[in-house]
Motif scaffolding. Sequence first.
Motif, PDB file in Angstrom:
ATOM      1  N   VAL A   1       5.193  -6.920  39.927  1.00  0.00           N
ATOM      2  CA  VAL A   1       4.246  -7.568  39.014  1.00  0.00           C
ATOM      3  C   VAL A   1       4.962  -8.073  37.771  1.00  0.00           C
ATOM      4  N   MET A   2       5.899  -7.285  37.241  1.00  0.00           N
ATOM      5  CA  MET A   2       6.639  -7.709  36.049  1.00  0.00           C
ATOM      6  C   MET A   2       7.491  -8.936  36.339  1.00  0.00           C
ATOM      7  N   ASN A   3       8.150  -8.962  37.494  1.00  0.00           N
ATOM      8  CA  ASN A   3       8.974 -10.123  37.853  1.00  0.00           C
ATOM      9  C   ASN A   3       8.119 -11.371  38.004  1.00  0.00           C
ATOM     10  N   ARG A   4       6.936 -11.223  38.573  1.00  0.00           N
ATOM     11  CA  ARG A   4       6.040 -12.379  38.700  1.00  0.00           C
ATOM     12  C   ARG A   4       5.575 -12.872  37.339  1.00  0.00           C
ATOM     13  N   ALA A   5       5.259 -11.931  36.459  1.00  0.00           N
ATOM     14  CA  ALA A   5       4.824 -12.323  35.117  1.00  0.00           C
ATOM     15  C   ALA A   5       5.953 -13.015  34.364  1.00  0.00           C
ATOM     16  N   ARG A   6       7.179 -12.511  34.487  1.00  0.00           N
ATOM     17  CA  ARG A   6       8.317 -13.139  33.826  1.00  0.00           C
ATOM     18  C   ARG A   6       8.598 -14.516  34.403  1.00  0.00           C
ATOM     19  N   GLN A   7       8.485 -14.633  35.727  1.00  0.00           N
ATOM     20  CA  GLN A   7       8.704 -15.943  36.353  1.00  0.00           C
ATOM     21  C   GLN A   7       7.643 -16.938  35.913  1.00  0.00           C
TER      22      GLN A   7
ATOM     23  N   GLU B   1       7.234 -22.174  30.202  1.00  0.00           N
ATOM     24  CA  GLU B   1       8.095 -22.720  29.144  1.00  0.00           C
ATOM     25  C   GLU B   1       8.811 -23.978  29.605  1.00  0.00           C
ATOM     26  N   ILE B   2       9.246 -23.982  30.883  1.00  0.00           N
ATOM     27  CA  ILE B   2       9.918 -25.194  31.405  1.00  0.00           C
ATOM     28  C   ILE B   2       8.953 -26.378  31.431  1.00  0.00           C
ATOM     29  N   ILE B   3       7.701 -26.095  31.868  1.00  0.00           N
ATOM     30  CA  ILE B   3       6.698 -27.180  31.917  1.00  0.00           C
ATOM     31  C   ILE B   3       6.435 -27.719  30.523  1.00  0.00           C
ATOM     32  N   GLU B   4       6.379 -26.824  29.519  1.00  0.00           N
ATOM     33  CA  GLU B   4       6.136 -27.279  28.152  1.00  0.00           C
ATOM     34  C   GLU B   4       7.289 -28.140  27.645  1.00  0.00           C
ATOM     35  N   ILE B   5       8.536 -27.724  27.990  1.00  0.00           N
ATOM     36  CA  ILE B   5       9.705 -28.528  27.546  1.00  0.00           C
ATOM     37  C   ILE B   5       9.707 -29.905  28.190  1.00  0.00           C
ATOM     38  N   VAL B   6       9.425 -29.902  29.506  1.00  0.00           N
ATOM     39  CA  VAL B   6       9.399 -31.198  30.234  1.00  0.00           C
ATOM     40  C   VAL B   6       8.295 -32.086  29.708  1.00  0.00           C
ATOM     41  N   SER B   7       7.121 -31.478  29.457  1.00  0.00           N
ATOM     42  CA  SER B   7       5.984 -32.271  28.952  1.00  0.00           C
ATOM     43  C   SER B   7       6.294 -32.837  27.581  1.00  0.00           C
TER      44      SER B   7
END
Length: 371
Positions: A348-354, A360-366
């Motif tokens: 669950v933690m790995n999914r939340a981190r991913q 964050e990547i989507i926000e940078i690209v946008s």
Amino acid sequence: MANILDIRRRIRSVVNTRQITKAMKTVSAAKLRRAQESALAARPYSQMLTNVLKSLVSRADIYDPLTGLPIHPLLAERPEKNILLIVVTGDKGLAGAFNTNILKMASKFVQSQADQNIDIECIGRKGRDFMRRRYPSAPEQASSDRATTVSAGGETGAPPVDSSTEAAPPRADRLQIVGEHIGILGKVEYDFAATLSERVIARYTRHEIDAVYILFNEFKSVIAQRLIAERLLPIKQIGAIDVALAEEASEEERKKRLEAAKSAGVGVRPVDTRGVDEAAASFGASPVDYIYEQPPNQLFQGILPKYIGIQIFRALLESVAAEHAARMTAMDAATSNASDMIDSLTLVMNRARQAKITKEIIEIVSGAAAQ
């Protein structure tokens, strides 16, 4: 989705819990080995005492030649109107269903004796607390045998009165608690079993009770154990266990015990004592006419009460071993469940981190596309 920091805190908490349960499992495994050794060490004395009694039976007059009735009061059978039930549980929890199963069987035994008066002797804190919530204690003036034990050397109570014509003591109810013994299972002493047997024998001799049962977890090995209600008095056959009620463990429970024993390095097979058993049994079965210092009748009268004491002592030792085995199994299951929970929380933690990284990547690209 849960906060990553919260999930990490939960993982650390479960890891700490797993360390505790793993340590408790190791401690229980070590205590189980010592309990098995104690039970095995007490076995030769018990066997020789039994075989001496068997030898004396063939040489002493234990029945009246005129009436055919037994001479010794512990062999006398009479209608069971007043019963003494000794319930052996543990002082501590975290042992799975160990205490619960014993108390369920005690309730089943009480229901099966619906027409009899039952006095309950509680050994162990868990059984004492359970019985206190359901049944009253015997009046303080009811019997001189009323006792409360708080440690191996803390028995209280007046010595038994040898009187068969004494009036029956008043009762608090049809079911009442006549004794409580706490803290004696940490280190089982024969002195306690002997003292308890003396009180029980005195009450049986005075006709205050007509039968005595002891309910405990019989232990042969980690996977070979069962709940039994054994009749101590009257003695029907020396050397034979008179089981009034028994309950075997389920196949699933045996598998859990086997897995826990293997992971803890505890042997699952009972110790082979056939050679010692055969050598001890040959004493009673031997055709040799032994010369006793005292008359056989006198010896039989004196040794038979010790037979009851050793039976109570055996039940206590086996119950302690069974409790440690149950705690070891419960802690093994808890450790396994903690490991599964850690794996689940890590996923669950790995999914939340991913998901956070992806966001964050989507926000940078946008942001770059907006320029």
